[in-house]
Design a protein around this motif. Sequence first.
Motif, PDB file in Angstrom:
ATOM      1  N   TYR A  92       1.279  -1.581   0.229  1.00 30.73           N
ATOM      2  CA  TYR A  92      -0.159  -0.277   0.024  1.00 30.73           C
ATOM      3  C   TYR A  92       0.341   1.115  -0.161  1.00 30.73           C
ATOM      4  CZ  TYR A  92      -4.030  -3.360   0.421  1.00 30.73           C
ATOM      5  OH  TYR A  92      -5.092  -3.764   0.605  1.00 30.73           O
ATOM      6  N   LEU A 134      -9.721  -4.436  -7.307  1.00 33.23           N
ATOM      7  CA  LEU A 134      -9.568  -3.446  -5.334  1.00 33.23           C
ATOM      8  C   LEU A 134      -9.449  -2.276  -6.033  1.00 33.23           C
ATOM      9  CD1 LEU A 134      -6.501  -5.516  -4.427  1.00 33.23           C
ATOM     10  CD2 LEU A 134      -8.349  -4.746  -3.110  1.00 33.23           C
ATOM     11  N   ARG A 137     -13.232  -1.363  -5.575  1.00 34.26           N
ATOM     12  CA  ARG A 137     -13.132  -1.179  -4.402  1.00 34.26           C
ATOM     13  C   ARG A 137     -12.889   0.776  -3.617  1.00 34.26           C
ATOM     14  NH1 ARG A 137     -12.979  -6.974  -2.455  1.00 34.26           N
ATOM     15  NH2 ARG A 137     -14.623  -7.629  -3.942  1.00 34.26           N
ATOM     16  N   GLN A 138     -11.953   1.084  -4.849  1.00 27.01           N
ATOM     17  CA  GLN A 138     -11.228   1.980  -4.297  1.00 27.01           C
ATOM     18  C   GLN A 138     -10.290   2.335  -3.123  1.00 27.01           C
ATOM     19  OE1 GLN A 138     -13.521   5.142  -3.109  1.00 27.01           O
ATOM     20  NE2 GLN A 138     -14.855   6.200  -4.986  1.00 27.01           N
ATOM     21  N   CYS A 139      -9.641   0.864  -3.143  1.00 26.43           N
ATOM     22  CA  CYS A 139      -8.149   0.321  -2.744  1.00 26.43           C
ATOM     23  C   CYS A 139      -7.348   0.537  -4.231  1.00 26.43           C
ATOM     24  CB  CYS A 139      -8.631  -1.046  -1.950  1.00 26.43           C
ATOM     25  SG  CYS A 139      -7.938  -1.987  -0.785  1.00 26.43           S
ATOM     26  N   ASP A 140      -6.224   0.651  -3.895  1.00 27.63           N
ATOM     27  CA  ASP A 140      -5.564   1.564  -5.018  1.00 27.63           C
ATOM     28  C   ASP A 140      -4.029   0.610  -4.013  1.00 27.63           C
ATOM     29  OD1 ASP A 140      -3.931   1.546  -7.395  1.00 27.63           O
ATOM     30  OD2 ASP A 140      -3.509   3.473  -7.196  1.00 27.63           O
TER      31      ASP A 140
END
Length: 223
Positions: A92, A134, A137-140
């Motif tokens: 992340y 991902l 789901r706005q999870c980069d």
Amino acid sequence: MSLSDKYFEVDFPLIVTRKVHSIRSRPLLSKPILELHSEDSLQGDGHMLDSKRYAIIGADLRDLPTLEEKLKKCNMNAQLPTLLVTECVLVYMTPEQSANLIRWAASSFETAMFISYEQVNMDDRFGQIMIENLRRRQCDLAGVEPCKSLESQKERFLSNGWETASAMNMMELYSRLPQAEVSRIESLEFLDELELLEQLMTHYCLCWATRGGSKLGLSEVTC
């Protein structure tokens, strides 16, 4: 976590605030700490809790000066053999930010092992679908670049101050478990999609790196 001295937990300040509240308000969590020390030794504020054997710290791992300051405030002893563990953390961060953290750890601890659990083989079709799902789901995954292969996972440590590095995908690790343990695991949760499980587990890995610790045999911990 220092092997013979103290366990340090680091998370974002907002998460730590909730954990500190839970520890202080639940005897089941606070009692093990208070049994070892007087209540006065359980120190800290909403973003940190410290005792002789355990500390939880609210910090951003991308802000290394602040992280180091808080660890020292909780009496971190970098001279002791130390185990560092991250679980789906580096992926992340940007590659530059994770490289800075890995390099900081290598330069801060004389004898250490760093264990990282996160994605691997993200260049193939299955990996790309994971990334796309991902992202929806706005999870980069800002740090997916070093997750291309086991070799790229190892290289990120070797190029940032660590002496040895090994890596293994989770399917290989699972296949090396004693059969009795495999049977126990599979009895707890029925697995009817074995092909999907294999695909998923080949896209996660453990990577571990060491520096120093020749007397402890750290460099001998390989695949």
